[in-house]
Write a protein that holds these residues in place. Sequence first.
Motif, PDB file in Angstrom:
ATOM      1  N   PRO A 182      45.707 -51.678 108.889  1.00  0.00           N
ATOM      2  CA  PRO A 182      46.985 -51.202 108.708  1.00  0.00           C
ATOM      3  C   PRO A 182      47.324 -49.922 109.473  1.00  0.00           C
ATOM      4  N   PRO A 183      48.498 -49.535 110.110  1.00  0.00           N
ATOM      5  CA  PRO A 183      48.771 -48.552 110.808  1.00  0.00           C
ATOM      6  C   PRO A 183      48.679 -47.268 109.716  1.00  0.00           C
ATOM      7  N   PRO A 184      48.515 -46.140 110.178  1.00  0.00           N
ATOM      8  CA  PRO A 184      48.406 -44.700 109.226  1.00  0.00           C
ATOM      9  C   PRO A 184      49.778 -44.660 108.811  1.00  0.00           C
ATOM     10  N   ASP A 185      49.689 -43.786 107.823  1.00  0.00           N
ATOM     11  CA  ASP A 185      51.192 -43.594 106.922  1.00  0.00           C
ATOM     12  C   ASP A 185      51.977 -44.606 106.360  1.00  0.00           C
ATOM     13  N   LEU A 186      50.975 -45.777 105.789  1.00  0.00           N
ATOM     14  CA  LEU A 186      51.647 -46.751 105.004  1.00  0.00           C
ATOM     15  C   LEU A 186      51.171 -46.675 103.803  1.00  0.00           C
ATOM     16  N   ILE A 187      52.355 -47.028 102.976  1.00  0.00           N
ATOM     17  CA  ILE A 187      52.200 -47.100 101.389  1.00  0.00           C
ATOM     18  C   ILE A 187      52.393 -48.549 100.927  1.00  0.00           C
ATOM     19  N   HIS A 188      51.690 -49.018 100.319  1.00  0.00           N
ATOM     20  CA  HIS A 188      51.676 -50.497  99.836  1.00  0.00           C
ATOM     21  C   HIS A 188      51.892 -50.903  98.502  1.00  0.00           C
ATOM     22  N   ILE A 189      52.997 -51.079  98.150  1.00  0.00           N
ATOM     23  CA  ILE A 189      53.402 -51.464  96.708  1.00  0.00           C
ATOM     24  C   ILE A 189      53.578 -53.060  96.281  1.00  0.00           C
ATOM     25  N   HIS A 190      52.835 -53.599  95.441  1.00  0.00           N
ATOM     26  CA  HIS A 190      52.796 -55.014  95.154  1.00  0.00           C
ATOM     27  C   HIS A 190      52.913 -55.270  93.811  1.00  0.00           C
ATOM     28  N   GLY A 191      53.276 -56.479  93.470  1.00  0.00           N
ATOM     29  CA  GLY A 191      53.563 -57.013  92.241  1.00  0.00           C
ATOM     30  C   GLY A 191      51.891 -57.650  91.670  1.00  0.00           C
ATOM     31  N   ASN A 192      51.905 -57.262  90.452  1.00  0.00           N
ATOM     32  CA  ASN A 192      50.544 -57.815  89.840  1.00  0.00           C
ATOM     33  C   ASN A 192      50.419 -59.412  89.791  1.00  0.00           C
ATOM     34  N   HIS A 193      51.706 -60.067  89.710  1.00  0.00           N
ATOM     35  CA  HIS A 193      51.688 -61.608  89.813  1.00  0.00           C
ATOM     36  C   HIS A 193      52.390 -61.947  90.878  1.00  0.00           C
ATOM     37  N   ASP A 194      52.205 -61.643  92.097  1.00  0.00           N
ATOM     38  CA  ASP A 194      52.852 -62.154  92.900  1.00  0.00           C
ATOM     39  C   ASP A 194      51.940 -63.437  93.577  1.00  0.00           C
ATOM     40  N   PHE A 195      52.609 -64.468  93.575  1.00  0.00           N
ATOM     41  CA  PHE A 195      51.867 -65.736  93.584  1.00  0.00           C
ATOM     42  C   PHE A 195      52.030 -65.996  95.407  1.00  0.00           C
ATOM     43  N   LEU A 196      52.758 -65.465  95.931  1.00  0.00           N
ATOM     44  CA  LEU A 196      52.928 -65.801  97.519  1.00  0.00           C
ATOM     45  C   LEU A 196      51.931 -64.864  98.416  1.00  0.00           C
ATOM     46  N   PHE A 197      51.803 -63.660  97.884  1.00  0.00           N
ATOM     47  CA  PHE A 197      50.835 -62.841  98.456  1.00  0.00           C
ATOM     48  C   PHE A 197      50.022 -62.295  97.377  1.00  0.00           C
ATOM     49  N   PRO A 198      48.844 -63.228  96.878  1.00  0.00           N
ATOM     50  CA  PRO A 198      48.229 -62.649  95.676  1.00  0.00           C
ATOM     51  C   PRO A 198      47.610 -61.375  95.792  1.00  0.00           C
ATOM     52  N   LEU A 199      47.386 -60.770  94.705  1.00  0.00           N
ATOM     53  CA  LEU A 199      47.111 -59.517  94.588  1.00  0.00           C
ATOM     54  C   LEU A 199      45.423 -59.438  94.946  1.00  0.00           C
ATOM     55  N   ARG A 200      45.125 -60.448  94.643  1.00  0.00           N
ATOM     56  CA  ARG A 200      43.584 -60.532  94.799  1.00  0.00           C
ATOM     57  C   ARG A 200      43.203 -60.539  96.412  1.00  0.00           C
ATOM     58  N   ASN A 201      44.110 -60.752  97.178  1.00  0.00           N
ATOM     59  CA  ASN A 201      43.897 -60.700  98.696  1.00  0.00           C
ATOM     60  C   ASN A 201      44.186 -59.312  99.352  1.00  0.00           C
ATOM     61  N   VAL A 202      44.917 -58.434  98.415  1.00  0.00           N
ATOM     62  CA  VAL A 202      45.414 -57.162  98.983  1.00  0.00           C
ATOM     63  C   VAL A 202      44.247 -56.220  98.738  1.00  0.00           C
ATOM     64  N   LYS A 203      43.975 -55.349  99.965  1.00  0.00           N
ATOM     65  CA  LYS A 203      42.857 -54.567  99.806  1.00  0.00           C
ATOM     66  C   LYS A 203      43.625 -53.007  99.774  1.00  0.00           C
ATOM     67  N   ASN A 204      43.013 -52.547  98.745  1.00  0.00           N
ATOM     68  CA  ASN A 204      43.608 -51.269  98.183  1.00  0.00           C
ATOM     69  C   ASN A 204      44.980 -50.715  97.924  1.00  0.00           C
ATOM     70  N   PRO A 205      45.640 -51.690  97.213  1.00  0.00           N
ATOM     71  CA  PRO A 205      47.212 -51.167  97.276  1.00  0.00           C
ATOM     72  C   PRO A 205      47.532 -49.997  96.726  1.00  0.00           C
ATOM     73  N   ASP A 206      48.399 -49.173  97.066  1.00  0.00           N
ATOM     74  CA  ASP A 206      48.631 -47.733  96.603  1.00  0.00           C
ATOM     75  C   ASP A 206      49.283 -47.911  95.223  1.00  0.00           C
ATOM     76  N   HIS A 207      50.282 -48.876  94.952  1.00  0.00           N
ATOM     77  CA  HIS A 207      50.831 -48.990  93.720  1.00  0.00           C
ATOM     78  C   HIS A 207      50.860 -50.458  93.408  1.00  0.00           C
ATOM     79  N   VAL A 208      50.415 -50.909  92.320  1.00  0.00           N
ATOM     80  CA  VAL A 208      50.616 -52.175  91.602  1.00  0.00           C
ATOM     81  C   VAL A 208      51.459 -51.895  90.312  1.00  0.00           C
ATOM     82  N   LEU A 209      52.699 -52.720  90.538  1.00  0.00           N
ATOM     83  CA  LEU A 209      53.695 -52.804  89.450  1.00  0.00           C
ATOM     84  C   LEU A 209      53.830 -54.067  88.833  1.00  0.00           C
ATOM     85  N   PRO A 210      54.268 -54.136  87.418  1.00  0.00           N
ATOM     86  CA  PRO A 210      54.426 -55.483  86.669  1.00  0.00           C
ATOM     87  C   PRO A 210      55.450 -56.444  87.390  1.00  0.00           C
TER      88      PRO A 210
END
Length: 213
Positions: A162-190
């Motif tokens: 990823p580029p610098p200065d990026l903040i990644h916000i992700h849903g904990n039940h995202d089935f299109l981009f599953p959270l298990r694939n996401v490396k070090n998300p900054d914020h995980v929301l329901p």
Amino acid sequence: MKIYQISGLGAGEEVFKTTRLDFPTQFIPWIIPEPQETIEHYASRMAEAINPDEPFCLMGVSFGGIMSQEIAKLIKPQQIFIVSSAKSRKEIPIYMRAVAELGLTATLPDKLMKQTNGVTHFLFGAKSEGEKQALNEIMENINPDYLRWSLTQIGKWKQKSPPPDLIHIHGNHDFLFPLRNVKNPDHVLPGGHFVAVQRGAEISRIINDYLKN
């Protein structure tokens, strides 16, 4: 500071209807891709909507998050916020990569791509009647050629880090981009892939806090 917003997969600015930011915003609409257009060239055309002479941030949802990162390679934002998206090829699900590499997106019929049902509602995490109706309207209005192109670009995206200065916000039940694939998300929301709509207030607080501090 202006925040340029990019929605996902041909959707409009309704994706940001629950977002309340304390900074000026400008929605960048999707444009129809040219034949055989690369994602880099497409990003350069989208970037024409941005004034690089004033400080700005990028906020992208789903494919809009990927496109925000491509635009950031051309003009420098102060910050990138991505929601329900990916920040490297490793975060793209294997099935998306396989479909794109095999050229299967070109064989999908228009009617199938624009169809919504219980399965698509589940994949996007659209639970309430309002969310289902919003998803139905998004799919009905998508240009099939754009959808084929964008699905191909997602599956073939080559970014390694990823580029610098990026903040990644992700849903904990995202089935299109599953959270298990996401490396070090900054914020995980329901929520699911529709978390930008479902959790607009929380996302707004996160972004406002980052930019104020």
